[in-house]
Design a protein around this motif. Structure first.
Motif, PDB file in Angstrom:
ATOM      1  N   ASP A 166       0.816  -1.210   0.000  1.00 56.79           N
ATOM      2  CA  ASP A 166       0.000   0.000   0.000  1.00 56.79           C
ATOM      3  C   ASP A 166       0.851   1.261   0.000  1.00 56.79           C
ATOM      4  OD1 ASP A 166      -2.410  -1.336  -0.132  1.00 56.79           O
ATOM      5  OD2 ASP A 166      -2.657  -1.458   2.035  1.00 56.79           O
ATOM      6  N   GLN A 167       2.048   1.186   0.578  1.00 56.57           N
ATOM      7  CA  GLN A 167       2.957   2.332   0.490  1.00 56.57           C
ATOM      8  C   GLN A 167       3.314   2.637  -0.960  1.00 56.57           C
ATOM      9  OE1 GLN A 167       6.414   2.592   3.110  1.00 56.57           O
ATOM     10  NE2 GLN A 167       5.485   1.101   4.477  1.00 56.57           N
ATOM     11  N   LEU A 168       3.343   1.605  -1.782  1.00 54.91           N
ATOM     12  CA  LEU A 168       3.734   1.762  -3.184  1.00 54.91           C
ATOM     13  C   LEU A 168       2.555   2.069  -4.106  1.00 54.91           C
ATOM     14  CD1 LEU A 168       6.315  -1.168  -3.421  1.00 54.91           C
ATOM     15  CD2 LEU A 168       6.810   1.279  -3.341  1.00 54.91           C
ATOM     16  N   HIS A 169       1.349   2.136  -3.557  1.00 52.26           N
ATOM     17  CA  HIS A 169       0.178   2.464  -4.378  1.00 52.26           C
ATOM     18  C   HIS A 169       0.346   3.858  -4.983  1.00 52.26           C
ATOM     19  CE1 HIS A 169      -3.953   2.697  -5.745  1.00 52.26           C
ATOM     20  NE2 HIS A 169      -4.087   3.850  -5.101  1.00 52.26           N
ATOM     21  N   PRO A 170       0.260   3.992  -6.313  1.00 52.15           N
ATOM     22  CA  PRO A 170       0.512   5.288  -6.946  1.00 52.15           C
ATOM     23  C   PRO A 170      -0.721   6.190  -6.940  1.00 52.15           C
ATOM     24  CG  PRO A 170       0.119   3.621  -8.619  1.00 52.15           C
ATOM     25  CD  PRO A 170       0.043   2.915  -7.290  1.00 52.15           C
ATOM     26  N   LEU A 171      -0.483   7.455  -6.595  1.00 53.75           N
ATOM     27  CA  LEU A 171      -1.500   8.489  -6.715  1.00 53.75           C
ATOM     28  C   LEU A 171      -1.021   9.489  -7.763  1.00 53.75           C
ATOM     29  CD1 LEU A 171      -2.195   9.146  -2.924  1.00 53.75           C
ATOM     30  CD2 LEU A 171      -3.612   7.812  -4.493  1.00 53.75           C
ATOM     31  N   ASN A 172      -1.876   9.811  -8.704  1.00 58.17           N
ATOM     32  CA  ASN A 172      -1.507  10.766  -9.745  1.00 58.17           C
ATOM     33  C   ASN A 172      -1.569  12.190  -9.196  1.00 58.17           C
ATOM     34  OD1 ASN A 172      -1.245   8.682 -11.563  1.00 58.17           O
ATOM     35  ND2 ASN A 172      -3.300   8.893 -12.389  1.00 58.17           N
ATOM     36  N   VAL A 173      -0.489  12.932  -9.373  1.00 56.24           N
ATOM     37  CA  VAL A 173      -0.444  14.328  -8.933  1.00 56.24           C
ATOM     38  C   VAL A 173      -1.102  15.198 -10.004  1.00 56.24           C
ATOM     39  CG1 VAL A 173       1.037  16.263  -8.319  1.00 56.24           C
ATOM     40  CG2 VAL A 173       1.654  13.943  -7.600  1.00 56.24           C
ATOM     41  N   CYS A 174      -2.097  15.993  -9.583  1.00 58.19           N
ATOM     42  CA  CYS A 174      -2.820  16.797 -10.572  1.00 58.19           C
ATOM     43  C   CYS A 174      -2.824  18.289 -10.239  1.00 58.19           C
ATOM     44  CB  CYS A 174      -4.255  16.293 -10.719  1.00 58.19           C
ATOM     45  SG  CYS A 174      -5.238  16.289  -9.194  1.00 58.19           S
ATOM     46  N   TYR A 175      -2.161  18.677  -9.139  1.00 63.65           N
ATOM     47  CA  TYR A 175      -2.141  20.097  -8.759  1.00 63.65           C
ATOM     48  C   TYR A 175      -1.015  20.315  -7.764  1.00 63.65           C
ATOM     49  CZ  TYR A 175      -4.081  24.672  -7.379  1.00 63.65           C
ATOM     50  OH  TYR A 175      -4.271  26.019  -7.143  1.00 63.65           O
ATOM     51  N   GLU A 183       3.088  21.663  -6.734  1.00 58.44           N
ATOM     52  CA  GLU A 183       4.441  21.298  -7.147  1.00 58.44           C
ATOM     53  C   GLU A 183       4.877  19.995  -6.481  1.00 58.44           C
ATOM     54  OE1 GLU A 183       7.248  24.391  -6.588  1.00 58.44           O
ATOM     55  OE2 GLU A 183       6.122  25.874  -7.770  1.00 58.44           O
ATOM     56  N   TYR A 184       5.324  19.047  -7.307  1.00 58.84           N
ATOM     57  CA  TYR A 184       5.855  17.775  -6.821  1.00 58.84           C
ATOM     58  C   TYR A 184       6.895  17.302  -7.834  1.00 58.84           C
ATOM     59  CZ  TYR A 184       5.908  13.426  -4.194  1.00 58.84           C
ATOM     60  OH  TYR A 184       6.303  12.374  -3.402  1.00 58.84           O
ATOM     61  N   PRO A 185       7.968  16.648  -7.380  1.00 60.05           N
ATOM     62  CA  PRO A 185       9.058  16.291  -8.306  1.00 60.05           C
ATOM     63  C   PRO A 185       8.638  15.356  -9.438  1.00 60.05           C
ATOM     64  CG  PRO A 185       9.770  16.083  -6.015  1.00 60.05           C
ATOM     65  CD  PRO A 185       8.292  16.310  -5.976  1.00 60.05           C
ATOM     66  N   THR A 186       7.613  14.520  -9.217  1.00 57.25           N
ATOM     67  CA  THR A 186       7.183  13.575 -10.244  1.00 57.25           C
ATOM     68  C   THR A 186       5.671  13.682 -10.428  1.00 57.25           C
ATOM     69  OG1 THR A 186       6.812  11.764  -8.673  1.00 57.25           O
ATOM     70  CG2 THR A 186       9.030  11.985  -9.581  1.00 57.25           C
ATOM     71  N   ASP A 187       5.178  12.955 -11.427  1.00 55.75           N
ATOM     72  CA  ASP A 187       3.738  12.954 -11.694  1.00 55.75           C
ATOM     73  C   ASP A 187       2.983  11.983 -10.803  1.00 55.75           C
ATOM     74  OD1 ASP A 187       4.085  14.824 -13.706  1.00 55.75           O
ATOM     75  OD2 ASP A 187       4.336  13.292 -15.265  1.00 55.75           O
ATOM     76  N   THR A 188       3.723  11.195 -10.040  1.00 56.65           N
ATOM     77  CA  THR A 188       3.102  10.179  -9.193  1.00 56.65           C
ATOM     78  C   THR A 188       3.621  10.307  -7.768  1.00 56.65           C
ATOM     79  OG1 THR A 188       2.962   8.664 -11.084  1.00 56.65           O
ATOM     80  CG2 THR A 188       2.691   7.708  -8.896  1.00 56.65           C
ATOM     81  N   PRO A 238      -2.549  22.954  -1.564  1.00 56.46           N
ATOM     82  CA  PRO A 238      -1.422  22.026  -1.407  1.00 56.46           C
ATOM     83  C   PRO A 238      -1.334  21.122  -2.640  1.00 56.46           C
ATOM     84  CG  PRO A 238      -3.321  21.105  -0.326  1.00 56.46           C
ATOM     85  CD  PRO A 238      -3.764  22.443  -0.906  1.00 56.46           C
ATOM     86  N   ILE A 239      -0.529  20.072  -2.544  1.00 54.80           N
ATOM     87  CA  ILE A 239      -0.497  19.050  -3.587  1.00 54.80           C
ATOM     88  C   ILE A 239      -1.850  18.340  -3.611  1.00 54.80           C
ATOM     89  CG2 ILE A 239       0.601  16.896  -4.335  1.00 54.80           C
ATOM     90  CD1 ILE A 239       3.081  17.894  -2.718  1.00 54.80           C
ATOM     91  N   LEU A 240      -2.413  18.165  -4.796  1.00 54.25           N
ATOM     92  CA  LEU A 240      -3.649  17.393  -4.960  1.00 54.25           C
ATOM     93  C   LEU A 240      -3.359  16.148  -5.775  1.00 54.25           C
ATOM     94  CD1 LEU A 240      -6.323  20.153  -5.782  1.00 54.25           C
ATOM     95  CD2 LEU A 240      -5.703  19.203  -3.560  1.00 54.25           C
ATOM     96  N   THR A 241      -3.983  15.043  -5.398  1.00 53.54           N
ATOM     97  CA  THR A 241      -3.795  13.781  -6.108  1.00 53.54           C
ATOM     98  C   THR A 241      -5.151  13.140  -6.378  1.00 53.54           C
ATOM     99  OG1 THR A 241      -3.645  12.469  -4.064  1.00 53.54           O
ATOM    100  CG2 THR A 241      -1.585  13.366  -4.938  1.00 53.54           C
ATOM    101  N   PHE A 242      -5.128  12.121  -7.229  1.00 53.10           N
ATOM    102  CA  PHE A 242      -6.300  11.270  -7.407  1.00 53.10           C
ATOM    103  C   PHE A 242      -5.814   9.854  -7.668  1.00 53.10           C
ATOM    104  CE2 PHE A 242      -5.216  12.740 -11.635  1.00 53.10           C
ATOM    105  CZ  PHE A 242      -5.443  11.648 -12.480  1.00 53.10           C
ATOM    106  N   ASP A 243      -6.671   8.879  -7.390  1.00 56.13           N
ATOM    107  CA  ASP A 243      -6.288   7.477  -7.544  1.00 56.13           C
ATOM    108  C   ASP A 243      -5.859   7.180  -8.971  1.00 56.13           C
ATOM    109  OD1 ASP A 243      -6.129   5.461  -5.530  1.00 56.13           O
ATOM    110  OD2 ASP A 243      -8.183   5.936  -4.984  1.00 56.13           O
ATOM    111  N   GLY A 244      -4.756   6.456  -9.100  1.00 54.71           N
ATOM    112  CA  GLY A 244      -4.289   6.030 -10.414  1.00 54.71           C
ATOM    113  C   GLY A 244      -5.138   4.902 -10.957  1.00 54.71           C
ATOM    114  N   ASN A 245      -4.660   4.298 -12.024  1.00 60.21           N
ATOM    115  CA  ASN A 245      -5.419   3.240 -12.696  1.00 60.21           C
ATOM    116  C   ASN A 245      -4.939   1.843 -12.326  1.00 60.21           C
ATOM    117  OD1 ASN A 245      -6.928   5.171 -14.186  1.00 60.21           O
ATOM    118  ND2 ASN A 245      -5.211   5.395 -15.607  1.00 60.21           N
ATOM    119  N   SER A 246      -4.154   1.737 -11.231  1.00 65.83           N
ATOM    120  CA  SER A 246      -3.557   0.452 -10.880  1.00 65.83           C
ATOM    121  C   SER A 246      -4.380  -0.324  -9.851  1.00 65.83           C
ATOM    122  CB  SER A 246      -2.144   0.669 -10.328  1.00 65.83           C
ATOM    123  OG  SER A 246      -2.204   1.469  -9.162  1.00 65.83           O
ATOM    124  N   GLY A 247      -5.575   0.139  -9.536  1.00 63.03           N
ATOM    125  CA  GLY A 247      -6.392  -0.560  -8.554  1.00 63.03           C
ATOM    126  C   GLY A 247      -7.846  -0.206  -8.739  1.00 63.03           C
TER     127      GLY A 247
END
Length: 213
Positions: free
Chosen positions: A25-34, A36-41, A117-126
């Protein structure tokens, strides 16, 4: 029967206070959509002391949905918390489910201070709402605080007060960073030994706060 078993699993298998987040679960990817963050995930593992030996940041996030009015109205307060703790060793982000129902990620972010702040949404891996269901999935808004050791320190419905966040920060900051450089390393050990040998019985040496060195 399968539907019943799935619902039963979702009700009783979530993380509670005191639990440690699994590696999976630590490795579950969240897509960054808003923001500043170093990566898109973004992954919880990015902040785990197990994966990053110098990591000592507390992780605070809340989970909501773009259709949930109370969270939408609460965006400015959430942004204020980000500003209040920006100089503290803490990572703050918000995960928004069901984007475009009705708000996009950018629209949601712009309800508060632009860019935070940083905003994310669930990726497509689950499955849908996987991240939200990890911590209960009982009601929006849901606030969670994790330590850098990935222990759940707080998990509850609704907004959270600044004092709760500060108490958890204090708990981890008192765990050995003697020189306050955000890294626990050999320098902190040397400073601790010198303080004890010199008889300077100050608060920093009394790590467990029992008034005894």
């Amino acid at each position: 029967i399968l539907v019943f078993l799935f619902l039963l699993n979702s009700i009783f298998s979530y993380y509670q206070v005191g639990d440690v987040i699994s590696i999976e679960d630590q490795l579950h990817p969240l897509n960054v959509c808003y923001g500043e963050y170093p990566t898109d995930t973004l992954r919880l593992a990015d902040f785990s002391s197990e994966f990053n030996s110098t990591s000592n940041k507390v992780i605070f996030f809340r989970m909501t949905a773009s259709w949930w009015g109370p969270s939408c109205a609460d965006v400015p307060y959430f942004d204020d918390l980000h500003s209040l703790f920006e100089d503290q060793p803490i990572v703050i982000f918000e995960n928004v489910d069901d984007l475009y129902q009705p708000y996009s990620c950018e629209q949601w972010g712009n309800f508060g201070q632009q860019g935070i702040p940083i905003l994310t949404f669930d990726g497509n891996s689950g499955p849908p709402h996987y991240f939200f269901n990890m911590f209960g999935g009982l009601s929006y808004t849901w606030s969670v605080i994790l330590g850098p050791d990935m222990v759940v320190k707080y998990s509850n419905q609704g907004s959270i007060s600044a004092s709760v966040i500060q108490n958890i920060l204090d708990e981890y900051q008192a765990s050995g960073d003697i020189n306050n450089d955000d890294i626990i390393n050999i320098q902190d050990v040397i400073l601790t030994i010198n303080l004890i040998l010199d008889g300077e019985y100050i608060l920093f040496v009394d790590l467990n706060h029992d008034n005894i060195i």
